[in-house]
Write an enzyme that holds these catalytic residues in place. Sequence first.
Site, PDB file in Angstrom:
ATOM      1  N   ASN A 196     -10.237   0.197  -0.017  1.00  0.00           N
ATOM      2  CA  ASN A 196      -8.991   0.141   0.104  1.00  0.00           C
ATOM      3  C   ASN A 196      -8.310  -0.364  -1.180  1.00  0.00           C
ATOM      4  OD1 ASN A 196      -6.083  -0.518   0.487  1.00  0.00           O
ATOM      5  ND2 ASN A 196      -6.377  -0.952   2.523  1.00  0.00           N
ATOM      6  N   CYS A 227       0.773  -1.308   0.076  1.00  0.00           N
ATOM      7  CA  CYS A 227      -0.101  -0.082  -0.094  1.00  0.00           C
ATOM      8  C   CYS A 227       0.895   1.350   0.066  1.00  0.00           C
ATOM      9  CB  CYS A 227      -0.882   0.160   1.198  1.00  0.00           C
ATOM     10  SG  CYS A 227      -2.106  -1.509   1.331  1.00  0.00           S
ATOM     11  N   HIS A 268      -3.091   7.087   2.597  1.00  0.00           N
ATOM     12  CA  HIS A 268      -3.405   5.889   2.058  1.00  0.00           C
ATOM     13  C   HIS A 268      -4.590   5.289   2.658  1.00  0.00           C
ATOM     14  CE1 HIS A 268      -4.058   1.786   0.956  1.00  0.00           C
ATOM     15  NE2 HIS A 268      -3.702   1.190   2.131  1.00  0.00           N
TER      16      HIS A 268
HETATM   17  O1  UT7 Z   1      -3.900  -1.303   3.388  1.00  0.00           O
HETATM   18  C1  UT7 Z   1      -2.816  -1.639   4.234  1.00  0.00           C
HETATM   19  C2  UT7 Z   1      -3.002  -1.156   5.523  1.00  0.00           C
HETATM   20  N1  UT7 Z   1      -4.442  -1.699   6.231  1.00  0.00           N
HETATM   21  C3  UT7 Z   1      -4.859  -1.233   6.972  1.00  0.00           C
HETATM   22  O2  UT7 Z   1      -4.545  -0.149   7.720  1.00  0.00           O
HETATM   23  C4  UT7 Z   1      -6.059  -1.944   7.697  1.00  0.00           C
HETATM   24  C5  UT7 Z   1      -6.064  -1.533   9.190  1.00  0.00           C
HETATM   25  N2  UT7 Z   1      -6.942  -2.321  10.061  1.00  0.00           N
HETATM   26  C6  UT7 Z   1      -8.376  -1.947   9.832  1.00  0.00           C
HETATM   27  O3  UT7 Z   1      -8.723  -1.276   9.269  1.00  0.00           O
HETATM   28  C7  UT7 Z   1      -9.025  -2.666  10.845  1.00  0.00           C
HETATM   29  O4  UT7 Z   1      -8.512  -3.383  11.773  1.00  0.00           O
HETATM   30  C8  UT7 Z   1     -10.248  -3.644  10.190  1.00  0.00           C
HETATM   31  C9  UT7 Z   1     -11.116  -2.760   9.455  1.00  0.00           C
HETATM   32  C10 UT7 Z   1      -9.418  -4.554   9.330  1.00  0.00           C
HETATM   33  C11 UT7 Z   1     -10.946  -4.431  11.241  1.00  0.00           C
HETATM   34  O5  UT7 Z   1     -11.530  -3.513  12.228  1.00  0.00           O
HETATM   35  P1  UT7 Z   1     -11.577  -3.809  13.694  1.00  0.00           P
HETATM   36  O6  UT7 Z   1     -12.230  -2.518  14.604  1.00  0.00           O
HETATM   37  O7  UT7 Z   1      -9.782  -3.539  14.026  1.00  0.00           O
HETATM   38  O8  UT7 Z   1     -12.127  -5.250  13.969  1.00  0.00           O
HETATM   39  P2  UT7 Z   1     -11.504  -6.582  14.583  1.00  0.00           P
HETATM   40  O9  UT7 Z   1     -10.479  -7.076  13.790  1.00  0.00           O
HETATM   41  O10 UT7 Z   1     -11.197  -6.028  16.222  1.00  0.00           O
HETATM   42  O11 UT7 Z   1     -12.927  -7.331  14.857  1.00  0.00           O
HETATM   43  C12 UT7 Z   1     -13.855  -6.732  15.788  1.00  0.00           C
HETATM   44  C13 UT7 Z   1     -15.084  -7.782  15.423  1.00  0.00           C
HETATM   45  C14 UT7 Z   1     -14.480  -9.354  15.676  1.00  0.00           C
HETATM   46  O12 UT7 Z   1     -15.541 -10.277  16.084  1.00  0.00           O
HETATM   47  P3  UT7 Z   1     -15.233 -10.670  18.062  1.00  0.00           P
HETATM   48  O13 UT7 Z   1     -14.034 -11.398  17.961  1.00  0.00           O
HETATM   49  O14 UT7 Z   1     -15.241  -9.222  18.611  1.00  0.00           O
HETATM   50  O15 UT7 Z   1     -16.724 -11.371  18.045  1.00  0.00           O
HETATM   51  C15 UT7 Z   1     -14.490  -9.938  14.174  1.00  0.00           C
HETATM   52  O16 UT7 Z   1     -14.820 -11.309  14.055  1.00  0.00           O
HETATM   53  O17 UT7 Z   1     -15.736  -7.806  14.222  1.00  0.00           O
HETATM   54  C16 UT7 Z   1     -15.660  -9.153  13.502  1.00  0.00           C
HETATM   55  N3  UT7 Z   1     -15.343  -8.821  11.950  1.00  0.00           N
HETATM   56  C17 UT7 Z   1     -16.566  -8.528  11.300  1.00  0.00           C
HETATM   57  N4  UT7 Z   1     -17.817  -8.546  11.771  1.00  0.00           N
HETATM   58  C18 UT7 Z   1     -18.780  -8.276  10.729  1.00  0.00           C
HETATM   59  C19 UT7 Z   1     -14.446  -8.801  11.384  1.00  0.00           C
HETATM   60  N5  UT7 Z   1     -14.911  -8.587  10.244  1.00  0.00           N
HETATM   61  C20 UT7 Z   1     -16.201  -8.314   9.969  1.00  0.00           C
HETATM   62  C21 UT7 Z   1     -17.001  -8.212   9.050  1.00  0.00           C
HETATM   63  N6  UT7 Z   1     -18.326  -7.979   9.502  1.00  0.00           N
HETATM   64  N7  UT7 Z   1     -16.806  -7.920   7.839  1.00  0.00           N
END
Ligand code: UT7
Length: 345
Positions: free
Chosen positions: A287, A115, A257
């Site tokens: 993204n 990225c 980004h």
């Molecule tokens: O491009 C290179 C750079 N990339 C980035 O900078 C990405 C950086 N990361 C992010 O943007 C975020 O970490 C994400 C958008 C990928 C994830 O958001 P988050 O707030 O960090 O969520 P999380 O991974 O902590 O997940 C929270 C909950 C989990 O459930 P539990 O364990 O709390 O029960 C996940 O399983 O949300 C769940 N979850 C979803 N739920 C519905 C993860 N993906 C989804 C989804 N829909 N698509």
Amino acid sequence: MGTAAVLTGLGAHLPPRRVTNADLAERLDTSDEWIASRTGIRERRWADPGVSTGDLATEAGLRALKSAGLGDDARIDLVVLATTTPDHPCPATAPEVASRIGLVDAAAYDLAAVCSGFVYALEAASNAIRAGRAANALVIGAETYSTILDHTDRTTAVIFGDGAGAAVLRAGDDTEPGALTGFDLGSDGTRRDCITVPAGGSRQRAAGGEPAEADRYFQMRGKEVFTAAVAHMTASARAAAARAGWPLGTVAHVVGHQANLRILRAVGEQLGLDPGTVVSNLDRVGNTSAASIPLALADAAAAGRFAAGDRVLLTAFGGGFTWGAAALTWPDLAAVTTDERSPIR
Ligand code: UT7
């Protein structure tokens, strides 16, 4: 006064197929509410079957040349294509794209910094221009992440989109609008497993055997990436501004980004900048990795958001880890289009 690479053209291309959050919620355990509130993304574009990164890159490159006022007989010395999703493992995609655009004998290579790729590519082209090795360059960021996503993995499949953006640079003066005057790049390979496609390269092939199915696809440890992205995008933006001699208070726009709206807002806050300086188009494109900064620039330019002379900070973070930032004084650019209603065709 000194030599600098100067931005003179900007082009963008998105494949026409829109995929909304509601479309994804029909086949994944997710919702528009979750995706929009956690990321800011509402829809993304995915290329149709058969359409490659090189196809998107060619469209964006042609549009950038048109925006720069260059015609069919354009002479470009250097083409740098930043991508994580090249058309083939070998050869690079850039030479084919250069030929399709009609650029004869141009130096052309791919650059892989995930990225951060577009900022890395801008720096490489800028260095070639400043060294007198190239009078001008075409820098492209293009991706088809839809081809490497595990479409059953809701943690990654909802985030990434396909697209391409391109910039034309020429040799100029560091005091003129369009000049790129400060860069900062960095990496931390100890965090390589946070963003990876484990299989398909020499590491897996050398080990022999068949890879696990999931290892053929993109994997990301989102939370770790989030924290590192905010820290490095902020620090890198500060370093690039300092190299350009810009007090942060003079920055009119931050084009980060487009990974996550929460990341972009946090970076703006940590830089102490007004929320209105943060540019975002990820609600419409998701993204798009190496394509995201030129797509965001093109969108903002098309919306008339930038004025010639505005100070624009670019800042990116991605797999590797890699990060990078650049200081750009906005040029007087011809209209740029970002969708399928291109004046080109
Ligand atoms: O491009 C290179 C750079 N990339 C980035 O900078 C990405 C950086 N990361 C992010 O943007 C975020 O970490 C994400 C958008 C990928 C994830 O958001 P988050 O707030 O960090 O969520 P999380 O991974 O902590 O997940 C929270 C909950 C989990 O459930 P539990 O364990 O709390 O029960 C996940 O399983 O949300 C769940 N979850 C979803 N739920 C519905 C993860 N993906 C989804 C989804 N829909 N698509």
